[in-house]
Design a protein around this motif. Structure first.
Motif, mmCIF file in Angstrom:
data_model
loop_
_atom_site.group_PDB
_atom_site.id
_atom_site.type_symbol
_atom_site.label_atom_id
_atom_site.label_comp_id
_atom_site.label_asym_id
_atom_site.label_seq_id
_atom_site.Cartn_x
_atom_site.Cartn_y
_atom_site.Cartn_z
ATOM 1 N N MET A 1 -9.745 -10.438 -21.791
ATOM 2 C CA MET A 1 -10.993 -11.219 -21.764
ATOM 3 C C MET A 1 -12.112 -10.401 -21.119
ATOM 4 N N GLU A 2 -13.056 -11.055 -20.480
ATOM 5 C CA GLU A 2 -14.216 -10.367 -19.901
ATOM 6 C C GLU A 2 -13.813 -9.295 -18.892
ATOM 7 N N LEU A 3 -12.863 -9.623 -18.020
ATOM 8 C CA LEU A 3 -12.357 -8.644 -17.058
ATOM 9 C C LEU A 3 -10.913 -8.333 -17.423
ATOM 10 N N PRO A 4 -10.660 -7.222 -18.108
ATOM 11 C CA PRO A 4 -9.286 -6.920 -18.513
ATOM 12 C C PRO A 4 -8.348 -6.899 -17.307
ATOM 13 N N SER A 5 -7.197 -7.542 -17.468
ATOM 14 C CA SER A 5 -6.227 -7.590 -16.384
ATOM 15 C C SER A 5 -4.840 -7.840 -16.953
ATOM 16 N N TYR A 6 -3.864 -7.887 -16.063
ATOM 17 C CA TYR A 6 -2.479 -8.141 -16.448
ATOM 18 C C TYR A 6 -1.935 -9.311 -15.640
ATOM 19 N N ARG A 7 -0.994 -10.040 -16.243
ATOM 20 C CA ARG A 7 -0.297 -11.120 -15.546
ATOM 21 C C ARG A 7 1.196 -10.932 -15.778
ATOM 22 N N THR A 8 1.950 -10.937 -14.686
ATOM 23 C CA THR A 8 3.396 -10.810 -14.745
ATOM 24 C C THR A 8 4.020 -12.137 -14.352
ATOM 25 N N LYS B 1 8.857 -20.691 -11.399
ATOM 26 C CA LYS B 1 8.043 -19.717 -12.117
ATOM 27 C C LYS B 1 7.134 -19.004 -11.114
ATOM 28 N N ILE B 2 7.132 -17.679 -11.164
ATOM 29 C CA ILE B 2 6.295 -16.864 -10.298
ATOM 30 C C ILE B 2 5.290 -16.140 -11.191
ATOM 31 N N GLU B 3 3.998 -16.249 -10.851
ATOM 32 C CA GLU B 3 2.938 -15.533 -11.575
ATOM 33 C C GLU B 3 2.271 -14.568 -10.617
ATOM 34 N N PHE B 4 2.063 -13.336 -11.088
ATOM 35 C CA PHE B 4 1.434 -12.299 -10.274
ATOM 36 C C PHE B 4 0.382 -11.595 -11.099
ATOM 37 N N SER B 5 -0.771 -11.365 -10.532
ATOM 38 C CA SER B 5 -1.861 -10.687 -11.218
ATOM 39 C C SER B 5 -1.700 -9.183 -11.029
ATOM 40 N N GLY B 6 -1.035 -8.549 -11.977
ATOM 41 C CA GLY B 6 -0.783 -7.121 -11.901
ATOM 42 C C GLY B 6 0.472 -6.747 -12.639
ATOM 43 N N THR B 7 0.887 -5.484 -12.494
ATOM 44 C CA THR B 7 2.062 -4.977 -13.197
ATOM 45 C C THR B 7 3.044 -4.333 -12.218
ATOM 46 N N PRO B 8 3.758 -5.136 -11.447
ATOM 47 C CA PRO B 8 4.732 -4.556 -10.524
ATOM 48 C C PRO B 8 5.920 -3.971 -11.282
ATOM 49 N N GLU C 1 7.236 -8.133 -2.491
ATOM 50 C CA GLU C 1 7.856 -7.075 -1.708
ATOM 51 C C GLU C 1 9.254 -6.808 -2.252
ATOM 52 N N THR C 2 9.523 -5.547 -2.572
ATOM 53 C CA THR C 2 10.845 -5.126 -3.006
ATOM 54 C C THR C 2 11.411 -4.184 -1.947
ATOM 55 N N GLU C 3 12.609 -3.684 -2.194
ATOM 56 C CA GLU C 3 13.198 -2.750 -1.247
ATOM 57 C C GLU C 3 12.394 -1.448 -1.174
ATOM 58 N N LYS C 4 11.767 -1.074 -2.298
ATOM 59 C CA LYS C 4 11.085 0.220 -2.364
ATOM 60 C C LYS C 4 9.566 0.159 -2.336
ATOM 61 N N ALA C 5 8.967 -1.031 -2.574
ATOM 62 C CA ALA C 5 7.511 -1.080 -2.680
ATOM 63 C C ALA C 5 6.960 -2.446 -2.302
ATOM 64 N N LEU C 6 5.657 -2.468 -2.024
ATOM 65 C CA LEU C 6 4.918 -3.703 -1.774
ATOM 66 C C LEU C 6 3.758 -3.749 -2.746
ATOM 67 N N TYR C 7 3.718 -4.786 -3.587
ATOM 68 C CA TYR C 7 2.651 -4.951 -4.578
ATOM 69 C C TYR C 7 1.739 -6.078 -4.094
ATOM 70 N N VAL C 8 0.441 -5.799 -4.006
ATOM 71 C CA VAL C 8 -0.518 -6.776 -3.494
ATOM 72 C C VAL C 8 -1.643 -6.931 -4.505
ATOM 73 N N SER C 9 -2.024 -8.196 -4.780
ATOM 74 C CA SER C 9 -3.172 -8.444 -5.661
ATOM 75 C C SER C 9 -4.372 -8.807 -4.799
ATOM 76 N N GLU C 10 -5.545 -8.710 -5.370
ATOM 77 C CA GLU C 10 -6.768 -9.055 -4.637
ATOM 78 C C GLU C 10 -6.838 -10.555 -4.408
ATOM 79 N N GLU C 11 -7.487 -10.931 -3.333
ATOM 80 C CA GLU C 11 -7.651 -12.363 -3.026
ATOM 81 C C GLU C 11 -9.016 -12.816 -3.437
#
Length: 104
Positions: A47-54, A62-69, A94-104
């Protein structure tokens, strides 16, 4: 009330999946730990601001995250987000190897 932890600028209630079934945490920040039950689906939203939803499921929620972890089925994760009744809108994963954070 359950214990809380601080993550970023917010406090999150540490909850178990069974505690979310009565909807008393609806609209509250929660942290949930569990194993991913299905293959995460990553959608491109052009859409107007291209993004991803996982999206994926933990204990039927159901878990929704704005990004591509980089996560997969069977992986142990900790999800920080807002409980919306049928699932969680995640702000961080948060996984064992990484932390993925989306903007607030």
């Amino acid at each position: 009330m359950p214990k809380r932890v601080k993550f970023g600028h917010h406090y999150y209630y540490i909850v178990l999946p069974d505690e979310l079934k009565d909807n008393k945490f609806r609209g509250k920040n929660v942290v949930l730990e569990g194993i991913i039950e299905d293959k995460p689906t990553i959608e491109f939203l052009p859409m107007e601001l291209p993004s991803y939803r996982t999206t994926f499921r933990i204990n039927g929620l159901k878990i929704e995250f704005s990004g591509t972890p980089y996560i997969g089925i069977g992986e142990q994760v900790k999800v920080y987000g807002r409980f919306v009744g049928d699932g969680i809108i995640a702000r961080a994963i948060e996984t064992e190897k990484a932390l993925y954070v989306s903007e607030e």
